[in-house]
Write an enzyme that holds these catalytic residues in place. Structure first.
Site: not given
Ligand code: GRF
Length: 194
Positions: A21, A95, A98, A112, A114
């Site tokens: 998303t 996930m 690196l 990134n 978070h």
């Molecule tokens: C988000 O909450 C982001 O902060 C975390 O993973 C989730 C990814 O969501 N690192 P999406 O795949 O962008 O919907």
């Protein structure tokens, strides 16, 4: 690495593992007239990542990376980045961690998002941990990627109130909504300082 001088929009790769998303939101933002970037590559370590659908929808090149060996995976990512002349990398729900070798090659050019107010709640399960600790606030952070997990320099943060009846799912939803505002803002900020 391609030079920035004379470049109209900066070529970006987004690395994902799941729903994407944030990716979708960055793509939509990139279409805005004043946006400084163009997403030219989507990389996923999961062949079934929902976010990969946006590659087809928006006609963006995608690459699925087999992560059986992290070393080979990073080699493959690097050659793809080179092939597509990528200048900057956004991790969005990627996930995998690196290596410092990889990060060195894109020094100051990987960010990134978070789902916590870093430096609090690095790693996974951020929402449940914040609720269990009776935090009044959680939120999200966009930060540079360094060799230590979720520890690079913070670019922007957004606070989200935690209410008594919030479950981790409810909180995740609220935070994600803010992520979608924060990530493009932070990316534009970083790109204008390059
Ligand atoms: C988000 O909450 C982001 O902060 C975390 O993973 C989730 C990814 O969501 N690192 P999406 O795949 O962008 O919907």
């Amino acid at each position: 690495m391609p030079k920035l001088i004379g470049v109209k929009k900066i070529d970006i790769a987004v690395l994902i593992s799941g729903n994407g998303t944030n990716l979708k939101n960055l793509i939509n933002h990139s279409f805005k007239k004043n946006s400084k970037f163009k997403i030219n590559l989507i990389i996923s370590n999961k062949s079934k990542a929902k976010g990969l659908n946006y590659a087809k929808k928006f006609k963006i090149h995608k690459k699925i990376i087999d992560y059986l060996s992290a070393k080979n995976a990073e080699k493959d990512i690097l050659s793809e980045l080179k092939r597509k002349q990528i200048y900057f990398i956004c991790l969005a729900g990627f996930m995998k961690i690196l290596s410092s070798n990889f990060i060195k090659k894109f020094k100051g050019k990987i960010i990134n998002i978070h789902p916590s107010l870093l430096p609090k709640y690095k790693g996974l399960n951020t929402h449940q941990r914040a609720i269990s600790n009776n935090e009044k606030y959680s939120g999200c952070t966009v930060h540079y990627v360094s060799s230590k997990l979720d520890s690079g320099k913070i670019i922007l943060q957004k606070k989200v109130r935690i209410f008594k009846n919030d479950t981790s799912e409810k909180l995740a939803k609220k935070v994600l909504k803010q992520e979608h505002i924060l990530y493009p803002k932070a990316l534009e900020k970083v790109l204008s300082s390059l």
